[in-house]
Every structure is written in structure tokens, then in C-alpha cells.
Motif scaffolding. Structure first.
Motif, PDB file in Angstrom:
ATOM      1  N   GLN A  14       0.846  -1.189   0.000  1.00  8.48           N
ATOM      2  CA  GLN A  14       0.000   0.000   0.000  1.00  8.48           C
ATOM      3  C   GLN A  14       0.885   1.243   0.000  1.00  8.48           C
ATOM      4  O   GLN A  14       1.701   1.437   0.899  1.00  8.48           O
ATOM      5  CB  GLN A  14      -0.928  -0.010   1.208  1.00  8.48           C
ATOM      6  CG  GLN A  14      -1.820  -1.249   1.237  1.00  8.48           C
ATOM      7  CD  GLN A  14      -3.099  -1.046   2.019  1.00  8.48           C
ATOM      8  OE1 GLN A  14      -3.444   0.052   2.421  1.00  8.48           O
ATOM      9  NE2 GLN A  14      -3.835  -2.121   2.232  1.00  8.48           N
ATOM     10  N   ARG A  63      -1.967   0.080  -9.018  1.00 15.40           N
ATOM     11  CA  ARG A  63      -3.391   0.380  -9.099  1.00 15.40           C
ATOM     12  C   ARG A  63      -3.672   1.639  -8.292  1.00 15.40           C
ATOM     13  O   ARG A  63      -3.148   1.818  -7.191  1.00 15.40           O
ATOM     14  CB  ARG A  63      -4.231  -0.774  -8.539  1.00 15.40           C
ATOM     15  CG  ARG A  63      -4.100  -2.082  -9.309  1.00 15.40           C
ATOM     16  CD  ARG A  63      -4.731  -1.985 -10.694  1.00 15.40           C
ATOM     17  NE  ARG A  63      -4.704  -3.264 -11.387  1.00 15.40           N
ATOM     18  CZ  ARG A  63      -3.711  -3.687 -12.148  1.00 15.40           C
ATOM     19  NH1 ARG A  63      -2.626  -2.930 -12.297  1.00 15.40           N
ATOM     20  NH2 ARG A  63      -3.772  -4.854 -12.757  1.00 15.40           N
ATOM     21  N   HIS A  66      -6.950   4.369  -2.624  1.00 13.97           N
ATOM     22  CA  HIS A  66      -6.803   3.833  -1.271  1.00 13.97           C
ATOM     23  C   HIS A  66      -7.927   4.380  -0.404  1.00 13.97           C
ATOM     24  O   HIS A  66      -8.232   5.576  -0.443  1.00 13.97           O
ATOM     25  CB  HIS A  66      -5.459   4.220  -0.659  1.00 13.97           C
ATOM     26  CG  HIS A  66      -5.262   3.674   0.723  1.00 13.97           C
ATOM     27  ND1 HIS A  66      -5.726   4.321   1.848  1.00 13.97           N
ATOM     28  CD2 HIS A  66      -4.687   2.527   1.152  1.00 13.97           C
ATOM     29  CE1 HIS A  66      -5.426   3.598   2.914  1.00 13.97           C
ATOM     30  NE2 HIS A  66      -4.801   2.507   2.520  1.00 13.97           N
ATOM     31  N   HIS A 122      -1.720   0.998  -4.735  1.00 15.69           N
ATOM     32  CA  HIS A 122      -1.008  -0.195  -4.280  1.00 15.69           C
ATOM     33  C   HIS A 122      -0.267  -0.832  -5.438  1.00 15.69           C
ATOM     34  O   HIS A 122      -0.554  -0.579  -6.617  1.00 15.69           O
ATOM     35  CB  HIS A 122      -1.961  -1.188  -3.608  1.00 15.69           C
ATOM     36  CG  HIS A 122      -3.063  -1.727  -4.477  1.00 15.69           C
ATOM     37  ND1 HIS A 122      -2.945  -2.893  -5.197  1.00 15.69           N
ATOM     38  CD2 HIS A 122      -4.317  -1.274  -4.721  1.00 15.69           C
ATOM     39  CE1 HIS A 122      -4.078  -3.138  -5.841  1.00 15.69           C
ATOM     40  NE2 HIS A 122      -4.930  -2.170  -5.573  1.00 15.69           N
ATOM     41  N   ILE A 213     -13.958  -6.109  -3.909  1.00 16.69           N
ATOM     42  CA  ILE A 213     -13.481  -4.725  -4.013  1.00 16.69           C
ATOM     43  C   ILE A 213     -13.654  -4.319  -5.469  1.00 16.69           C
ATOM     44  O   ILE A 213     -12.801  -4.582  -6.318  1.00 16.69           O
ATOM     45  CB  ILE A 213     -12.009  -4.592  -3.577  1.00 16.69           C
ATOM     46  CG1 ILE A 213     -11.778  -5.255  -2.217  1.00 16.69           C
ATOM     47  CG2 ILE A 213     -11.602  -3.117  -3.532  1.00 16.69           C
ATOM     48  CD1 ILE A 213     -10.313  -5.318  -1.801  1.00 16.69           C
ATOM     49  N   ASP A 216     -10.947  -2.083  -7.224  1.00 13.02           N
ATOM     50  CA  ASP A 216      -9.561  -2.552  -7.094  1.00 13.02           C
ATOM     51  C   ASP A 216      -8.692  -1.618  -6.255  1.00 13.02           C
ATOM     52  O   ASP A 216      -7.478  -1.544  -6.442  1.00 13.02           O
ATOM     53  CB  ASP A 216      -8.924  -2.751  -8.472  1.00 13.02           C
ATOM     54  CG  ASP A 216      -7.824  -3.811  -8.453  1.00 13.02           C
ATOM     55  OD1 ASP A 216      -7.630  -4.447  -7.400  1.00 13.02           O
ATOM     56  OD2 ASP A 216      -7.150  -3.979  -9.484  1.00 13.02           O
ATOM     57  N   ALA A 218      -6.948  -0.255  -2.589  1.00  9.00           N
ATOM     58  CA  ALA A 218      -6.449  -0.811  -1.338  1.00  9.00           C
ATOM     59  C   ALA A 218      -7.276  -0.243  -0.191  1.00  9.00           C
ATOM     60  O   ALA A 218      -7.818   0.860  -0.288  1.00  9.00           O
ATOM     61  CB  ALA A 218      -4.980  -0.464  -1.147  1.00  9.00           C
ATOM     62  N   TYR A 228      -5.643  -4.519   6.801  1.00  7.41           N
ATOM     63  CA  TYR A 228      -5.489  -3.875   5.496  1.00  7.41           C
ATOM     64  C   TYR A 228      -5.531  -4.959   4.430  1.00  7.41           C
ATOM     65  O   TYR A 228      -5.105  -6.095   4.664  1.00  7.41           O
ATOM     66  CB  TYR A 228      -4.191  -3.061   5.419  1.00  7.41           C
ATOM     67  CG  TYR A 228      -2.935  -3.826   5.766  1.00  7.41           C
ATOM     68  CD1 TYR A 228      -2.171  -4.451   4.779  1.00  7.41           C
ATOM     69  CD2 TYR A 228      -2.507  -3.926   7.085  1.00  7.41           C
ATOM     70  CE1 TYR A 228      -1.020  -5.150   5.097  1.00  7.41           C
ATOM     71  CE2 TYR A 228      -1.356  -4.621   7.415  1.00  7.41           C
ATOM     72  CZ  TYR A 228      -0.615  -5.232   6.419  1.00  7.41           C
ATOM     73  OH  TYR A 228       0.522  -5.931   6.740  1.00  7.41           O
ATOM     74  N   ARG A 230      -6.200  -5.899  -0.118  1.00  5.68           N
ATOM     75  CA  ARG A 230      -6.320  -5.500  -1.518  1.00  5.68           C
ATOM     76  C   ARG A 230      -6.414  -6.761  -2.366  1.00  5.68           C
ATOM     77  O   ARG A 230      -6.174  -7.877  -1.880  1.00  5.68           O
ATOM     78  CB  ARG A 230      -5.116  -4.663  -1.966  1.00  5.68           C
ATOM     79  CG  ARG A 230      -3.774  -5.407  -1.898  1.00  5.68           C
ATOM     80  CD  ARG A 230      -2.618  -4.507  -2.278  1.00  5.68           C
ATOM     81  NE  ARG A 230      -1.322  -5.173  -2.221  1.00  5.68           N
ATOM     82  CZ  ARG A 230      -0.758  -5.830  -3.223  1.00  5.68           C
ATOM     83  NH1 ARG A 230      -1.403  -5.936  -4.390  1.00  5.68           N
ATOM     84  NH2 ARG A 230       0.425  -6.392  -3.090  1.00  5.68           N
ATOM     85  N   ARG A 231      -6.738  -6.579  -3.631  1.00  5.96           N
ATOM     86  CA  ARG A 231      -6.730  -7.684  -4.579  1.00  5.96           C
ATOM     87  C   ARG A 231      -5.362  -7.798  -5.237  1.00  5.96           C
ATOM     88  O   ARG A 231      -4.607  -6.836  -5.306  1.00  5.96           O
ATOM     89  CB  ARG A 231      -7.792  -7.456  -5.661  1.00  5.96           C
ATOM     90  CG  ARG A 231      -9.206  -7.631  -5.203  1.00  5.96           C
ATOM     91  CD  ARG A 231     -10.227  -6.988  -6.137  1.00  5.96           C
ATOM     92  NE  ARG A 231      -9.928  -7.150  -7.555  1.00  5.96           N
ATOM     93  CZ  ARG A 231     -10.588  -6.528  -8.527  1.00  5.96           C
ATOM     94  NH1 ARG A 231     -11.580  -5.692  -8.223  1.00  5.96           N
ATOM     95  NH2 ARG A 231     -10.271  -6.718  -9.787  1.00  5.96           N
TER      96      ARG A 231
END
Length: 366
Positions: A14, A63, A66, A122, A213, A216, A218, A228, A230-231
Motif C-alpha cells: 500500500q 493500481r 486507497h 497499491h 473490491i 480494485d 487498497a 489492510y 487488496r486484490r
């Protein structure tokens, strides 16, 4: 002990503008004007990161986006105030999403809203670290892996000694963070190694991952012991959140991470972690970055406190400026007062564990 072996390759990926202590804490430490200058430098660091990815063709899955997500009413008030500050006092445009707006892109009922930052984002941290190493070597930098420094002789020309040989230099940078291992005790006393852990689920498939998500981004909550996630490119959920302040690996790590993930996404009751890993980050007592120099030719950067993806590159830029004779921006960070962790070598870890227990209790109760 290779490139990316430590936090640079194992972190959650991140990349968030700002620093681990937060803007309010930074203002309390140095005043608004200097805090604003430091935050603006972190924005430059974010821009430099993006530029390096493009310039060097680093395929690290960048990506945009956030979200900082509060869980409790107290956290909601703080997050709303932070969003207002970013938009007005820091001239950094962020969006506030209420619970209904957040729910359209994040399939969890756990959160009360979100401060959405479209500029942060991220990436794949190991691919980014390896890409930087390749770019450095193409510029003539020599990198020696598996060459642990055993001692440092300071002086007009610092000397680093390893089991294989010595390095003599005009200027040196200590960037070992939690892994200095006695090289600079006056720096080590001002940081604490903290174990942090991440899991990667089995591949979920594109449709199921996107349903979690949708944009996409974070995500990180605002608990002291935060979650935390993300994908990933291969449609896994990467989920971090377990921390160890005792330097001991947490028991049943996989089970603990699974429970935390399902607390956020109960629809993943049938999903397991395929991989779980961890490593050490360094935190400073005030969670603010600790950059500077020891004498005239020995520089250091540490105290990233979980916000190192951008701040490490920023520190390198400022140190390189200082070596070339332009120290004003690096010296700005020297205005932050950093105290040693209390308790000395014997008691500082137990004292930190006790303090963290209080913060975790606060997260749970209000």
C-alpha cells in the motif's frame, strides 16, 4: 538476505501519501508549517514512485486508489476531520464516502464510511524492489547480496566490514531499519522491530475477487492493530493485520488471519489462505520518520512505521540531495525530536507489549 528479502519485498504494497504518525501528530511535533512541508514532500515521493515505474518499465501491478475506513463512531469523527483537513488545510483532494457509497464498491458491512484517496494506491512490492535494483544496476550501481555488515568503522572515510571483504567510502547511508544488528546503537534505540503478517488466499477467480473490491482499491481500517487488504493480479485477496510486538511469532497465525479476514468478509467462509508470511518493520516511538545524519558523512533513514513504500524513496532522494550539498529538505526532518524507547534493552519490549495491549483494548471497547 537478498534484494527484497526484508520489508521492501514482503510488505502489503500500500503506497499512501503521508507518514505513519498522521498529520495531526506531525503538527504537534513540528507545527503546521513544517508538517505541511513534510506532507508535500510525501506527495512528491508518491509522484516520484509513479515516475520511476514508468521510466524503468517496472511491471509491479500499480493500481490507483486507497480507502481509509473507520469502524467505531470515534474513528468516524476522526476520519471526517482528517478528510476536511486534507481538502482545506493541506490542499490534498480526497473524497468522503458514506456507508452506502462505500458499500457499492466494498462488499463488507463492517465499516461506517471511507476517506477515499484517488492519488495513493497499491503495487506488488517485491516486483517494485527488484525493478529498482535492475534500474540501479543498469546505471552502474554494484549490489552485493548475502554480504551482511559485521562492523562499521566511522571516520573521514567510513569502512564497512563483511565476512567477504570491506567497503571504503566517502559517504555512507544506513538503511537497515529493523535489521541494523548493532551497527549503530544510537539509532537502534530509537526504533523497535515489530512483526507484521500477511496472507494470500487461494485464487478466487476474477468475478469473485472483483465482487469484494469493485474498484480494485487498497483498504485499511483505523484501528491501532489495523486490518489492510487488496486484490492481487491473479485474483487473490491479500489480507494483512496481525502484528507481534514481542518479536515472537504469533501462535496459530494462519487461523488468526483467517478469522480476521472472515470478520470483514463473512462470505469467504469457504476460503483458505494458501500463503501466509511475515517480517519486521521498524517503528519509531512517535511513529514519525527518522531521517538525518551522524556527523558529516554518515546518513540514515528509518522509522517508516508501516508507511515505507513511498517514504523510503523520498528518504533516498533527500539524502542524495544532501550529499550533493543541498541539505535543506533533509534537515527539515531533523526538526522532529526522536526519543529512545523507554526501558533500555531489557525492558523496552515488555513495556511496548503492555502499551499495545492497551491500544488493542481501546479498539475493542470504544
Amino acid at each position: 538476505e537478498r534484494i527484497g528479502w526484508g520489508a521492501s519485498g514482503r510488505n502489503g504494497g500500500q503506497a499512501i501519501a503521508g507518514f505513519g504518525c498522521g498529520e495531526a501528530k506531525l503538527e504537534a511535533l513540528v507545527g503546521f508549517d513544517d508538517a505541511r512541508r513534510m506532507f508535500d514532500l510525501s506527495r512528491e515521493g508518491l509522484q516520484w514512485l509513479r515516475e520511476r515505474i514508468v521510466r524503468h518499465g517496472i511491471d509491479c501491478d500499480w493500481r490507483d486508489g486507497h480507502a481509509t475506513v473507520p469502524i467505531k463512531p470515534r474513528q468516524l469523527r476522526d476520519a471526517l476531520a482528517a478528510a476536511e483537513d486534507f481538502n482545506t488545510r493541506y490542499d490534498y483532494p480526497v473524497e468522503w464516502w458514506d456507508r452506502e457509497r462505500l458499500r457499492t464498491v466494498l462488499a463488507s458491512d463492517r465499516y461506517l464510511g471511507a476517506m477515499y484517496d484517488p492519488h495513493s494506491g497499491h503495487l506488488h512490492p517485491l516486483e517494485y524492489a527488484l525493478g529498482l535494483a535492475r534500474a540501479a544496476m543498469s546505471a552502474g550501481v554494484r549490489i552485493f547480496e548475502q554480504s551482511r555488515v559485521e562492523s562499521l568503522a566511522r571516520g573521514p572515510r567510513p569502512v564497512f566490514r563483511t565476512a567477504q571483504g570491506e567497503v571504503h567510502c566517502d559517504f555512507a547511508v544506513l538503511a537497515g531499519n529493523a535489521l541494523l544488528h548493532g551497527i549503530a546503537p544510537e539509532l537502534e534505540s530509537r526504533i523497535m522491530p515489530v512483526g507484521t503478517y500477511i496472507g494470500a488466499t487461494v485464487p478466487l477467480g476474477e468475478e469473485r475477487a472483483a465482487a469484494l473490491i469493485g474498484n480494485d482499491m487498497a483498504v485499511a481500517d483505523t484501528n491501532w492493530a489495523l486490518d489492510y487488504f487488496r486484490r492481487s493480479r491473479d485474483h487473490r485477496l491479500l489480507f494483512g493485520g496481525r502484528a507481534s510486538y514481542s518479536t515472537l511469532p504469533p501462535p496459530n497465525l494462519r487461523g488468526t488471519m483467517t478469522r480476521r479476514m472472515r470478520r470483514v468478509f463473512p462470505q469467504l467462509a469457504d476460503v483458505q489462505f494458501e500463503y501466509v508470511w511475515g517480517g519486521y518493520i521498524d517503528i519509531s516511538l512517535n511513529r514519525a520518520p527518522h531521517f538525518g545524519r551522524l556527523g558529516s558523512n554518515l546518513y540514515f533513514a528509518q522509522g517508516f512505521s508501516g508507511h515505507g513504500v513511498i517514504a523510503t524513496g523520498l528518504a533516498g532522494k533527500l539524502i542524495s540531495e544532501s550529499i550533493r550539498g543541498q541539505s535543506e529538505r533533509l534537515d527539515l526532518f531533523a526538526r522532529i525530536r526522536h526519543l529512545p524507547f523507554p526501558g533500555g534493552p531489557a525492558l523496552r519490549t515488555p513495556m511496548l507489549v503492555a502499551a499495545m495491549a492497551w491500544y488493542k483494548l481501546r479498539d475493542a471497547l470504544w
